[in-house]
Motif scaffolding. Structure first.
Motif, PDB file in Angstrom:
ATOM      1  N   ALA A   1       6.358 -11.856 -18.460  1.00  0.00           N
ATOM      2  CA  ALA A   1       5.869 -11.259 -17.234  1.00  0.00           C
ATOM      3  C   ALA A   1       6.773 -11.376 -16.349  1.00  0.00           C
ATOM      4  CB  ALA A   1       4.598 -11.764 -16.824  1.00  0.00           C
ATOM      5  N   GLY A   2       7.693 -12.317 -16.285  1.00  0.00           N
ATOM      6  CA  GLY A   2       8.567 -12.481 -15.143  1.00  0.00           C
ATOM      7  C   GLY A   2       9.367 -13.699 -15.651  1.00  0.00           C
ATOM      8  N   GLU A   3      10.484 -13.994 -14.468  1.00  0.00           N
ATOM      9  CA  GLU A   3      11.343 -15.062 -14.536  1.00  0.00           C
ATOM     10  C   GLU A   3      11.513 -15.813 -13.329  1.00  0.00           C
ATOM     11  OE1 GLU A   3      15.216 -14.799 -17.088  1.00  0.00           O
ATOM     12  OE2 GLU A   3      15.704 -13.998 -15.068  1.00  0.00           O
ATOM     13  N   ALA A   4      11.427 -17.171 -13.373  1.00  0.00           N
ATOM     14  CA  ALA A   4      11.424 -17.902 -12.137  1.00  0.00           C
ATOM     15  C   ALA A   4      12.574 -18.732 -12.058  1.00  0.00           C
ATOM     16  CB  ALA A   4      10.191 -19.035 -12.140  1.00  0.00           C
TER      17      ALA A   4
ATOM     18  N   GLY B   1       4.845 -33.169  -9.689  1.00  0.00           N
ATOM     19  CA  GLY B   1       5.028 -33.754  -8.429  1.00  0.00           C
ATOM     20  C   GLY B   1       6.084 -33.200  -7.571  1.00  0.00           C
ATOM     21  N   GLY B   2       7.040 -34.050  -7.300  1.00  0.00           N
ATOM     22  CA  GLY B   2       7.910 -33.494  -6.314  1.00  0.00           C
ATOM     23  C   GLY B   2       9.231 -33.390  -7.132  1.00  0.00           C
ATOM     24  N   ALA B   3       9.278 -33.389  -8.291  1.00  0.00           N
ATOM     25  CA  ALA B   3      10.229 -33.308  -9.288  1.00  0.00           C
ATOM     26  C   ALA B   3      10.891 -31.894  -9.467  1.00  0.00           C
ATOM     27  CB  ALA B   3      10.342 -34.125 -10.730  1.00  0.00           C
ATOM     28  N   ALA B   4       9.990 -30.958  -9.081  1.00  0.00           N
ATOM     29  CA  ALA B   4      10.697 -29.464  -9.232  1.00  0.00           C
ATOM     30  C   ALA B   4      10.096 -28.731  -7.906  1.00  0.00           C
ATOM     31  CB  ALA B   4       9.514 -28.871 -10.227  1.00  0.00           C
ATOM     32  N   ARG B   5      10.990 -27.605  -7.626  1.00  0.00           N
ATOM     33  CA  ARG B   5      10.953 -26.859  -6.387  1.00  0.00           C
ATOM     34  C   ARG B   5      11.049 -25.259  -6.895  1.00  0.00           C
ATOM     35  NH1 ARG B   5      15.305 -25.627  -2.886  1.00  0.00           N
ATOM     36  NH2 ARG B   5      16.461 -27.583  -3.779  1.00  0.00           N
TER      37      ARG B   5
ATOM     38  N   GLU C   1       9.025 -15.504  -4.932  1.00  0.00           N
ATOM     39  CA  GLU C   1       8.288 -16.216  -3.421  1.00  0.00           C
ATOM     40  C   GLU C   1       6.696 -16.272  -3.983  1.00  0.00           C
ATOM     41  OE1 GLU C   1       8.982 -17.539   0.264  1.00  0.00           O
ATOM     42  OE2 GLU C   1      10.617 -16.455  -1.331  1.00  0.00           O
ATOM     43  N   GLY C   2       6.172 -15.371  -4.546  1.00  0.00           N
ATOM     44  CA  GLY C   2       4.719 -15.290  -4.899  1.00  0.00           C
ATOM     45  C   GLY C   2       4.329 -16.765  -5.502  1.00  0.00           C
ATOM     46  N   LEU C   3       5.112 -17.360  -6.550  1.00  0.00           N
ATOM     47  CA  LEU C   3       4.691 -18.372  -7.133  1.00  0.00           C
ATOM     48  C   LEU C   3       4.996 -19.490  -6.109  1.00  0.00           C
ATOM     49  CD1 LEU C   3       4.314 -19.794  -9.736  1.00  0.00           C
ATOM     50  CD2 LEU C   3       6.762 -19.844 -10.171  1.00  0.00           C
ATOM     51  N   LYS C   4       5.866 -19.505  -5.469  1.00  0.00           N
ATOM     52  CA  LYS C   4       6.302 -20.722  -4.338  1.00  0.00           C
ATOM     53  C   LYS C   4       5.220 -20.709  -3.672  1.00  0.00           C
ATOM     54  CE  LYS C   4       9.589 -22.007  -0.963  1.00  0.00           C
ATOM     55  NZ  LYS C   4      10.817 -21.737  -0.290  1.00  0.00           N
ATOM     56  N   ASP C   5       4.606 -19.595  -3.175  1.00  0.00           N
ATOM     57  CA  ASP C   5       3.584 -19.589  -1.990  1.00  0.00           C
ATOM     58  C   ASP C   5       2.151 -20.284  -2.772  1.00  0.00           C
ATOM     59  OD1 ASP C   5       4.919 -18.599  -0.088  1.00  0.00           O
ATOM     60  OD2 ASP C   5       4.399 -16.505  -0.499  1.00  0.00           O
ATOM     61  N   GLU C   6       2.020 -19.889  -4.011  1.00  0.00           N
ATOM     62  CA  GLU C   6       0.875 -20.312  -4.478  1.00  0.00           C
ATOM     63  C   GLU C   6       0.877 -21.948  -4.866  1.00  0.00           C
ATOM     64  OE1 GLU C   6      -0.131 -19.007  -8.514  1.00  0.00           O
ATOM     65  OE2 GLU C   6      -0.301 -16.655  -7.911  1.00  0.00           O
ATOM     66  N   VAL C   7       2.132 -22.450  -5.411  1.00  0.00           N
ATOM     67  CA  VAL C   7       2.420 -23.811  -5.389  1.00  0.00           C
ATOM     68  C   VAL C   7       2.014 -24.423  -3.992  1.00  0.00           C
ATOM     69  CG1 VAL C   7       4.075 -25.569  -5.775  1.00  0.00           C
ATOM     70  CG2 VAL C   7       4.050 -23.629  -7.343  1.00  0.00           C
ATOM     71  N   LEU C   8       2.616 -23.990  -2.933  1.00  0.00           N
ATOM     72  CA  LEU C   8       2.404 -24.770  -1.623  1.00  0.00           C
ATOM     73  C   LEU C   8       0.850 -24.439  -1.229  1.00  0.00           C
ATOM     74  CD1 LEU C   8       5.645 -23.410   0.145  1.00  0.00           C
ATOM     75  CD2 LEU C   8       4.917 -25.704  -0.525  1.00  0.00           C
TER      76      LEU C   8
ATOM     77  N   ALA D   1       9.063 -31.658  -1.645  1.00  0.00           N
ATOM     78  CA  ALA D   1      10.106 -31.157  -2.487  1.00  0.00           C
ATOM     79  C   ALA D   1      10.655 -29.803  -1.936  1.00  0.00           C
ATOM     80  CB  ALA D   1       9.682 -31.069  -3.775  1.00  0.00           C
ATOM     81  N   HIS D   2       9.417 -29.098  -1.282  1.00  0.00           N
ATOM     82  CA  HIS D   2       9.574 -27.484  -0.999  1.00  0.00           C
ATOM     83  C   HIS D   2       9.976 -27.596   0.665  1.00  0.00           C
ATOM     84  CE1 HIS D   2       7.604 -26.614  -4.753  1.00  0.00           C
ATOM     85  NE2 HIS D   2       8.154 -25.515  -4.605  1.00  0.00           N
ATOM     86  N   ALA D   3      10.239 -28.629   1.210  1.00  0.00           N
ATOM     87  CA  ALA D   3      10.490 -28.521   2.465  1.00  0.00           C
ATOM     88  C   ALA D   3      11.982 -28.874   2.737  1.00  0.00           C
ATOM     89  CB  ALA D   3       9.928 -29.696   3.203  1.00  0.00           C
ATOM     90  N   VAL D   4      12.750 -28.871   1.487  1.00  0.00           N
ATOM     91  CA  VAL D   4      14.273 -28.977   1.596  1.00  0.00           C
ATOM     92  C   VAL D   4      15.044 -27.768   2.147  1.00  0.00           C
ATOM     93  CG1 VAL D   4      16.216 -28.932   0.182  1.00  0.00           C
ATOM     94  CG2 VAL D   4      14.327 -30.123  -0.592  1.00  0.00           C
TER      95      VAL D   4
END
Lengths: 326, 306
Positions: free
Chosen positions: A248-251, A297-301, A306-313, B303-306
């Motif tokens: 479906a996509g690439e991140a 956890g904090g090991a991936a960003r 952008e949509g995926l990032k927003d969902e994670v946050l 992590a995302h606040a970088v």
């Protein structure tokens, strides 16, 4: 004939219908098969009527039992006798084909029969094992250094498997990430088992288009709503529905050094960003990738999309809010 | 239900006839062991068969056994009246073949699972359950594990755990198991000095180590992690999928919400799963689990606040 047990009557019915030259009508069955009460000329009209009704109910139950046993009963209508129906069992059609399982195959079939223990198909599975073992010589079952257990295989899966077999429409509530619970009406085609995630593929009757459903998100009982044989399952599924071929996509994900090996294995190296390694990861379901990133956890960003990032946050903020509030 | 009991007994009655027709005269005790019932039950089954037959029910119409063998507690059918075992009902076929397909899908099942499924499919047709995207439990690793299990040899493996940390360890392999659609290796880990259940698709390499297996297999099937406490989580129905498949989870429906109680063995793993349904979470107890979920969420935000 004395009233014997239900299984005695069923056995006699099976033998009688197997040996019927052309067919046996209901009246013939009642008069000749052991276990059914014959008509008695000394009965008054009232009694005769009542006893006939009792016989009819018993015979319907027995036909149902034959169906559950997996015995195809052929109905034969006679032209000479107008509309009356006769019954027959074709022995070669009814017989279990010889399967010649090896001892290793027998062992794995026994395990498979145990797989649905406690689920809706549990009784059917143990029946199937009794049938399989009718042909397997005693002691000719390997011991395997392999075992199985499932808490996941739900009643929903069992109901869908049967509905697919019988080609019956179903309805269930489906928990969608975007729109919450919604009732779905589906003609089920196939269940796809894929890396611990099971999918139903079928025709979504409201959207009038093929859809894929994750079985784990079926949020209610699966209710059969249609008659058997109501549709045909397409020989080849529309492309894009099968999980494996569907990208479906690439991140682009930044990961800490020495972590996120599964993401690294699934993706390709895309350089570095300061202390972080960059990985480009193709995905079929954005939900799955979101869950993976959250699990790290904090090991991936997430860098993009952008949509995926927003969902994670959004998920992380929701969790913080609940944990602080409760 | 009486009807279902009758169906299951008739299936065994037909099974006994099929067995005797296929394998010849057989002691009652062997039939009892084979079909998983008592000798008394087998006797009752044989007597029932003996009085069954074609309409007429005179001597030549009945199912018949060798009388003198019968006195020696040996069943030898001399006239089966054409009875044989009958083929699978749609539900039975679906149950058996669906489960085999699910086992094949884990990548851990023996090759015999694939060949048994192929024989059943050839005999009774397909049942609409298909395996796609079988995990790359690569053949080399599975062969190495299979060989070591039968040779009772330890193996050195490279393993990536749920937190995606890579380790090299020597384990004593006991057996492969399929749990909820994924393949695992049950083993004794010499590094942890404890029993472990490791996911096959997270094993990156395996080679025989020069150590014999000395620890017996764990007696329990499945995860050998011990639960340390029971958690209670309230979620909306849409998030139910994340908790209902946890081992020994108990769910109470409360309107549009679900209250789940489940034992927790690995708090970090559970915290990760709860984070995956965060928008549906309403409350989490006990405090330690709540803190773990919160800490993990804060890590993601940081992590995302970088």
């Amino acid at each position: 004939m004395a009233a014997g047990s239900a299984e005695e009557r069923l056995l006699n019915l099976i033998i009688a219908l197997m040996h019927a030259r052309v067919r046996m009508t209901k009246d013939e069955i009642r008069a000749r098969v052991a276990g059914y009460e014959r008509e008695d000329s000394s009965w008054d009209e009232e009694t005769a009527k009542r006893r006939k009704a009792t016989f009819e109910r018993m015979f319907e139950r027995d036909k149902d039992a034959l169906r559950k046993l997996g015995i195809p009963v052929v109905t034969v209508r006679s032209q000479a006798h107008g509309d009356d129906i006769g019954y027959r069992i074709d022995p070669s059609q009814a017989a279990l084909p010889p399967l010649d399982f090896t001892p290793a195959e027998s062992a794995v079939v026994a395990l498979a029969a145990d797989y649905w223990r406690g689920a809706a198909l549990g009784a059917d599975a143990s029946q199937a094992w009794v049938k399989a073992s009718s042909q397997i010589a005693h002691g000719q079952v390997d011991e395997l250094p392999f075992a199985t257990t499932s808490s996941r295989l739900s009643d929903a899966a069992a109901a869908l498997v049967e509905a697919i077999q019988l080609r019956q429409e179903v309805a269930f509530d489906y928990a969608s990430a975007s729109s919450g619970d919604a009732r779905r009406r589906v003609q089920p085609w196939k269940i796809l088992l894929s890396r611990g995630a099971d999918y139903l593929v079928g025709l979504d009757l409201d959207r009038v288009a093929p859809r894929t459903f994750r079985l784990s998100r079926v949020a209610s009982d699966v209710r059969v709503t249609g008659e058997p044989g109501a549709y045909e399952v397409p020989g080849t599924l529309p492309s894009g529905l099968t999980h494996s071929s569907d990208v479906a996509g690439e991140a682009l994900i930044a990961v800490r050094p020495e972590t996120a090996h599964a993401l690294r294995a699934a993706g390709t190296d895309a350089g570095t960003d300061g202390d972080w390694d960059l990985v480009r990861v193709p995905y079929a379901h954005r939900d799955d990738l979101r869950d993976q990133v959250l699990a790290l956890g904090g090991a991936a960003r997430v860098i993009e999309p952008e949509g995926l990032k927003d969902e994670v946050l959004g998920f992380a903020r929701a969790a913080v809010e609940v944990c602080r509030g409760s | 239900m009486a009807a279902d009991r009758a169906v299951s007994r008739v299936t065994r009655l037909l099974g006994i006839v099929e067995y005797l027709e296929t394998h010849g005269a057989t002691p009652f005790s062997e039939l009892a062991a084979h079909f998983g019932v008592t000798v008394t039950q087998i006797e009752a089954d044989l007597f029932l068969l003996w009085v069954s037959g074609q309409p007429g029910y005179s001597h030549g119409d009945l199912v018949d056994f060798d009388g003198s063998a019968f006195e020696q507690q040996i069943a030898d059918v001399t006239n089966a009246q054409g009875l044989r075992q009958v083929s699978y009902s749609p539900r039975e076929a679906a149950a058996l073949m669906g489960a085999l397909a699910a086992l094949v899908a884990t990548g851990a099942a023996p090759d015999a699972a694939q060949s048994a499924l192929a024989k059943l499919t050839a005999a009774v047709g397909s049942v609409g359950v298909e395996v796609v995207d079988v995990p790359e439990v690569n053949a080399v690793i599975k062969d190495a594990l299979d060989t070591s299990i039968s040779a009772r040899n330890a193996v050195e493996i490279t393993y990536v755990d749920a937190q995606q940390r890579r380790t090299v360890r020597v384990v004593e392999p006991h057996r492969l198991v399929a749990i909820d659609g994924a393949g695992y290796l049950e083993c004794y880990c010499l590094r942890a000095d404890d029993y472990r259940t490791l996911r096959l698709d997270r094993i990156e390499s395996a080679r025989a180590a020069d150590v014999m297996v000395t620890h017996p297999p764990a007696s329990t099937l499945g995860f050998s992690l011990h639960s340390s406490f029971t958690a209670t989580v309230r979620i909306t129905r849409a998030g139910r999928w994340a908790v209902e498949d946890l081992p020994n989870a108990q769910l109470e429906i409360d309107g549009d919400e679900v209250v789940a109680h489940f034992p927790v063995a690995d708090q970090e793993w559970i915290a990760g799963r709860l984070l995956a349904i965060a928008p549906h979470l309403r409350s989490v107890t006990p405090e330690s689990l709540r803190a773990a979920v919160e800490a993990r969420a804060e890590d993601v935000l940081a992590a995302h606040a970088v």
